[in-house]
Design an enzyme around this catalytic site. Structure first.
Site, short mmCIF file in Angstrom:
data_model
loop_
_atom_site.label_atom_id
_atom_site.label_comp_id
_atom_site.label_asym_id
_atom_site.label_seq_id
_atom_site.Cartn_x
_atom_site.Cartn_y
_atom_site.Cartn_z
N GLU A 88 -52.61 -95.90 30.06
CA GLU A 88 -53.16 -97.26 30.27
C GLU A 88 -54.55 -97.40 29.65
O GLU A 88 -55.43 -98.06 30.18
CB GLU A 88 -53.19 -97.55 31.78
C1 LIG Z 1 -46.89 -89.38 31.16
C2 LIG Z 1 -47.21 -90.47 30.21
C3 LIG Z 1 -46.74 -91.74 30.45
C4 LIG Z 1 -47.01 -92.77 29.54
N1 LIG Z 1 -46.44 -94.02 29.73
C5 LIG Z 1 -46.52 -94.94 28.74
C6 LIG Z 1 -45.76 -96.15 28.80
O1 LIG Z 1 -45.08 -96.44 29.79
N2 LIG Z 1 -45.82 -97.00 27.74
C7 LIG Z 1 -46.55 -96.73 26.64
O2 LIG Z 1 -46.53 -97.51 25.71
N3 LIG Z 1 -47.29 -95.59 26.54
C8 LIG Z 1 -47.28 -94.70 27.57
N4 LIG Z 1 -48.01 -93.53 27.48
C9 LIG Z 1 -48.86 -93.31 26.32
C10 LIG Z 1 -50.34 -93.37 26.68
O3 LIG Z 1 -50.72 -94.68 26.93
C11 LIG Z 1 -51.11 -92.72 25.50
O4 LIG Z 1 -50.87 -91.33 25.58
C12 LIG Z 1 -52.59 -93.02 25.55
O5 LIG Z 1 -52.81 -94.38 25.27
C13 LIG Z 1 -53.39 -92.18 24.55
O6 LIG Z 1 -52.82 -92.17 23.29
P1 LIG Z 1 -52.57 -90.79 22.54
O7 LIG Z 1 -51.81 -89.92 23.49
O8 LIG Z 1 -51.97 -91.05 21.24
O9 LIG Z 1 -53.99 -90.15 22.40
P2 LIG Z 1 -55.01 -90.43 21.19
O10 LIG Z 1 -55.12 -91.90 20.96
O11 LIG Z 1 -54.66 -89.57 20.04
O12 LIG Z 1 -56.38 -89.94 21.83
C14 LIG Z 1 -56.82 -88.56 21.82
C15 LIG Z 1 -58.26 -88.51 22.31
O13 LIG Z 1 -59.10 -89.27 21.42
C16 LIG Z 1 -59.80 -90.28 22.11
N5 LIG Z 1 -59.87 -91.48 21.28
C17 LIG Z 1 -58.91 -92.02 20.51
N6 LIG Z 1 -59.38 -93.12 19.90
C18 LIG Z 1 -60.64 -93.30 20.30
C19 LIG Z 1 -61.65 -94.27 20.04
N7 LIG Z 1 -61.42 -95.31 19.26
N8 LIG Z 1 -62.85 -94.11 20.64
C20 LIG Z 1 -63.10 -93.08 21.47
N9 LIG Z 1 -62.18 -92.13 21.75
C21 LIG Z 1 -60.96 -92.24 21.18
C22 LIG Z 1 -59.01 -90.53 23.38
O14 LIG Z 1 -59.83 -91.04 24.42
C23 LIG Z 1 -58.45 -89.15 23.69
O15 LIG Z 1 -59.39 -88.41 24.42
C24 LIG Z 1 -47.80 -92.50 28.40
C25 LIG Z 1 -48.31 -91.22 28.19
C26 LIG Z 1 -48.02 -90.21 29.06
C27 LIG Z 1 -48.54 -88.83 28.77
#
Ligand SMILES: Cc1cc2nc3c(=O)[nH]c(=O)nc-3n(C[C@H](O)[C@H](O)[C@H](O)COP(=O)(O)OP(=O)(O)OC[C@H]3O[C@@H](n4cnc5c(N)ncnc54)[C@H](O)[C@@H]3O)c2cc1C
Length: 586
Positions: free
Chosen positions: A432
Site C-alpha cells: 500500500e
Molecule cells: C504480501 C504482499 C501483498 C501485496 N498485495 C498487493 C495487492 O493486493 N495489489 C497490488 O497491486 N500490489 C500488492 N503488493 C505489492 C506492493 O504494493 C509492492 O511490493 C510495493 O508497492 C513495493 O513495490 P516493490 O516491491 O516493487 O518495491 P520497490 O518499488 O522496488 O521498492 C524497493 C525499495 O525502494 C524504495 N523506493 C522505491 N522507489 C522509491 C522512491 N521513489 N523514493 C524513495 N524510495 C523508493 C522503497 O521504499 C523500497 O524500500 C503486495 C506485496 C506483497 C509483498
C-alpha cells in the site's frame, strides 16, 4: 476503544450531524461487544491453522483456503460485518468510518490474513462508489458491499512496484464497448480463493493511445466470472492464478501471480470512468486503504500485548531486587519487562487515537454541513493518512518484536504464536505504498497543503491542548510542548527547503520527520485521554481511568522525549547520506 471514540477523538462532533444522529453510546457499546465476540470466538481461532497450513494453489489454478475459513467468511457476511460502514442505499449499515475502523481493528487483531479479504473489497467498493457508472454500480456494488463477492486491487507488475508509471498490462477496445486486458500482475492479495463465488478485480492497464507514465493508466473491472444481464453468473473470464507466493507471514492470504488473457485475445474488462484517469481513481480510495494498513500495526500490537501481558503474569524467573526472595517472581515484576509492556500498551492507545481521528476526519470531510469544516477535515485527513500508515505499521513491527521479547526463548518458538504476529506485521510497512513513499508524500505533498496552513493548524491545535494541561497533567503538557515545538521547527525548515528546491535534503529528512509527527500526534491523543480521564466521565470505572492517566504519563516520560532527538537527523540534509560513492556501496 469506546473511550477512544467518545473521549479522545470526540465522536460527538460526528454524531451531532444529521447523517449520524442515530448513533448513541448504547449503540456503540452493542456494536463493539458483538464485533469483539465475533473476532475472539470465530476469527482468532483460525489464525494458527491459517499460518501453518496456509492457502494452497491446486493444479487447476484454484486456491483452497485453510480449514474453517469458508465457514467463518459465510458467518462474517451473514452477520453484516463487511457492510457495516457503507451507506445504507447500497446495502450498507450506515456507520461512520471511525466506528467501522474499530470493528475492522478487531478482525485485524484476530486474524490479519483473513481480514485482508474484506479490506481489499472495501477498496473496490470505495472506488466504484466514487467512479463507477450507474450500470457498474448496479451490477457489482451491492454484492461487493455485502461481502457476497470479494474485490481485489491489481496494480503491481514485476517492473512496476512503487513506480506504477512502468505498468505494461494492455487494454484494447473490443467492438462491443468492452475491453480486452492482457498482461501479468504479481503480488495480488486474495487474487484467487474459494471464499466467494465471484471475485471482482480492479486492474490498472494501459490503453493503446494512452500517454507514457502514470498519465496513461486506466482502471478496469475484470470479474473472475462474467455477469449475465439478469445478474446470474456467466462464463469464466480469462484470468488465471499462475502461482502463489511463499511468504514470511500472512500465509492464509493468497498472494497471487495473475495472468490476464493468457489463452486468447484478453480477459474481458470494463473501463471505469474515463481513460487515462486510473491512477487518480486509485488515489481516491487509497486513503482508507492506507489507514487500514496502519491499523494492522495497531491490531497486531494489541494482540501481541494481550498475549505478552498474560505470559508475563505467569512466567516466573528470578527475584525482584526489593521483594520477597522466598519464591520466584513472575517476570511482570521486573522493571524491564514492565517497561516493554508499557511501551506496547501506551503505543496501542496512541495509535488507536491517531487512526480513529484520521477516520473521523474522512467522515467529517464527507458529511459535515459546514464547507469550511469539510475542507479543513479533508486537509487534516490528507496529512494524517501517510502518518497513520507508516508510523503505525513501523510501530507494529517494533512492538510485536517486543511482545516476542517478553516471552524470552519461548517467543522464538512458533508454538507460542508470538513469532507469527511479528512475521505477519512485517508486510505492513511494505505494501500500500512503502513507508519511504509515505514519508515522501508527507514531506513533498502534505506539508505544503494550503500554503502550509493545514500543517500549521494541526500543530497549533496540539500546542494549545498541551499548554492547557495543568496540575498533575502539567508534566505531560511540558513534554508534549517540547515535542510539538521540535516538530514545528522541522516542518518549517523542510517547507523552506522545498521552496528552495532542495529536494534530496527534504527527502533525507522525510522519514525522521514522519516519526516525529507520529509520536507527537500519539502524545496528543494520550494527553486528550488523560484530560478526559481526569474529568471522571460516567460509564468508566476508577481503575480504568487511573490506567489511562498512567499510560499517558509513561508515554510522556519514555516516548515524547525522543521526538526532539530526531530533529538533527531530520535536518541533517542529504550530504552524509550520499558521501560514500555509489560504486563503493556494494
Ligand atoms: C504480501 C504482499 C501483498 C501485496 N498485495 C498487493 C495487492 O493486493 N495489489 C497490488 O497491486 N500490489 C500488492 N503488493 C505489492 C506492493 O504494493 C509492492 O511490493 C510495493 O508497492 C513495493 O513495490 P516493490 O516491491 O516493487 O518495491 P520497490 O518499488 O522496488 O521498492 C524497493 C525499495 O525502494 C524504495 N523506493 C522505491 N522507489 C522509491 C522512491 N521513489 N523514493 C524513495 N524510495 C523508493 C522503497 O521504499 C523500497 O524500500 C503486495 C506485496 C506483497 C509483498
Amino acid at each position: 476503544m469506546k473511550f477512544t471514540l467518545e473521549h479522545v477523538i470526540g465522536l460527538e462532533t460526528l454524531t451531532s450531524i444529521e447523517a449520524f444522529s442515530h448513533i448513541d453510546s448504547d449503540l456503540i457499546t452493542g456494536i463493539l461487544d458483538e464485533a469483539g465476540r465475533f473476532a475472539s470466538e470465530i476469527l482468532a481461532p483460525l489464525s494458527r491453522d491459517g499460518d501453518t497450513i496456509g492457502s494452497i494453489r491446486d493444479d487447476d489454478g484454484s486456491v483452497t483456503t485453510p480449514p474453517g475459513y469458508r465457514e467463518a467468511y459465510e458467518r462474517y457476511v451473514a452477520a453484516g460485518w463487511p457492510a457495516a460502514a457503507f451507506p445504507t442505499d447500497i446495502g450498507g449499515g450506515g456507520l461512520p468510518w471511525a466506528i467501522g475502523l474499530a470493528v475492522q481493528e478487531m478482525a485485524t487483531s484476530a486474524d490479519l490474513a483473513f481480514s485482508l479479504c474484506p479490506m481489499l473489497t472495501y477498496g473496490t467498493n470505495d472506488l466504484l462508489m466514487e467512479h463507477g457508472s450507474e450500470e457498474q454500480r448496479g451490477t457489482y456494488l451491492e454484492r461487493l458491499v455485502t461481502g457476497e463477492w470479494a474485490g481485489t486491487m491489481v496494480l503491481t507488475e514485476p517492473q512496476a512496484g512503487s513506480d506504477l508509471g512502468a505498468i505494461l498490462t494492455k487494454a484494447t477496445p473490443a467492438d462491443d464497448g468492452t475491453w480486452r486486458v492482457k498482461g501479468t500482475k504479481i503480488f495480488i492479495t486474495w487474487g484467487e480463493h474459494d471464499l466467494t463465488d465471484n471475485i471482482v478485480h480492479l486492474v490498472l492497464a494501459r490503453t493503446p493511445d494512452g500517454p507514457p507514465g502514470t498519465k496513461g493508466i486506466s482502471c478496469f473491472i475484470v470479474p473472475k466470472f462474467l455477469v449475465n444481464d439478469d445478474g446470474s453468473q456467466g462464463d469464466r473470464n480469462d484470468v488465471t492464478c499462475v502461482s502463489l507466493e511463499h511468504k514470511l507471514g500472512i500465509h492464509a492470504s493468497p498472494t497471487a501471480v495473475l495472468a490476464f488473457g493468457e489463452s486468447g485475445d484478453g480477459a474481458v474488462g470494463y473501463l471505469v470512468g474515463e481513460e487515462n484517469r486510473g491512477m487518480r481513481y486509485m488515489f481516491t480510495m487509497m486513503n482508507n486503504a492506507r489507514i487500514a494498513v496502519g491499523l494492522q500495526g495497531l491490531g497486531l500490537t494489541e494482540r501481541s500485548y494481550q498475549q505478552a501481558a498474560a505470559y508475563a503474569l505467569e512466567r516466573r524467573q528470578g527475584h525482584t531486587m526489593d521483594g520477597d526472595r522466598s519464591e520466584k517472581a513472575p517476570i511482570v515484576r521486573h522493571p524491564d519487562v514492565r517497561r516493554m509492556l508499557m511501551l506496547m500498551r501506551a503505543n496501542v492507545e496512541a495509535m488507536r487515537g491517531v487512526l480513529y481521528r484520521n477516520a473521523m476526519a474522512i467522515d467529517l470531510a464527507h458529511h459535515h454541513p459546514d464547507e469550511t469544516v469539510r475542507n479543513q477535515e479533508a486537509d487534516l485527513a490528507a496529512i494524517l493518512t501517510p502518518i497513520s500508515k507508516a508510523w503505525a505499521s513501523d510501530l507494529g513491527v517494533e512492538l510485536t518484536s517486543l511482545g516476542l521479547q517478553v516471552h524470552g526463548g519461548a517467543g522464538y518458538i512458533e508454538e507460542t504464536g508470538a513469532a507469527q504476529l511479528w512475521r505477519d506485521s512485517r508486510i505492513a510497512p511494505i505494501y500500500e505504498g512503502t513507508n519511504g513513499i509515505q514519508a515522501q508524500d508527507l514531506a513533498m505533498r502534505k506539508l505544503p497543503l494550503d500554503g502550509g496552513n493545514a500543517m500549521r493548524r494541526l500543530l497549533e491545535a496540539i500546542a494549545a491542548d498541551a499548554a492547557s494541561l495543568e496540575g498533575d497533567l502539567k508534566p505531560i503538557g511540558e513534554q508534549l510542548t517540547a515535542a510539538v515545538e521540535a516538530t514545528a521547527e522541522v516542518a518549517i525548515a523542510l517547507g523552506g527547503w522545498l521552496a528552495e528546491g532542495r529536494f534530496d535534503d527534504v527527502l533525507t529528512g522525510a522519514t525522521p520527520f514522519l516519526k516525529m509527527m507520529g509520536d507527537t500526534l500519539g502524545g496528543w491523543m494520550l494527553a486528550r485521554g488523560a484530560s478526559a480521564a481526569a474529568a471522571k466521565p460516567d460509564g468508566y470505572d476508577e481503575a480504568f481511568l487511573a490506567d489511562r492517566l498512567a499510560s499517558a504519563s509513561f508515554y510522556a516520560e519514555h516516548v515524547l522525549p525522543m521526538v526532539p532527538a530526531h530533529r538533527s537527523s531530520a535536518l541533517a540534509g542529504a550530504e552524509s547520506v550520499f558521501e560514500i560513492e555509489e560504486a563503493r556501496l556494494a
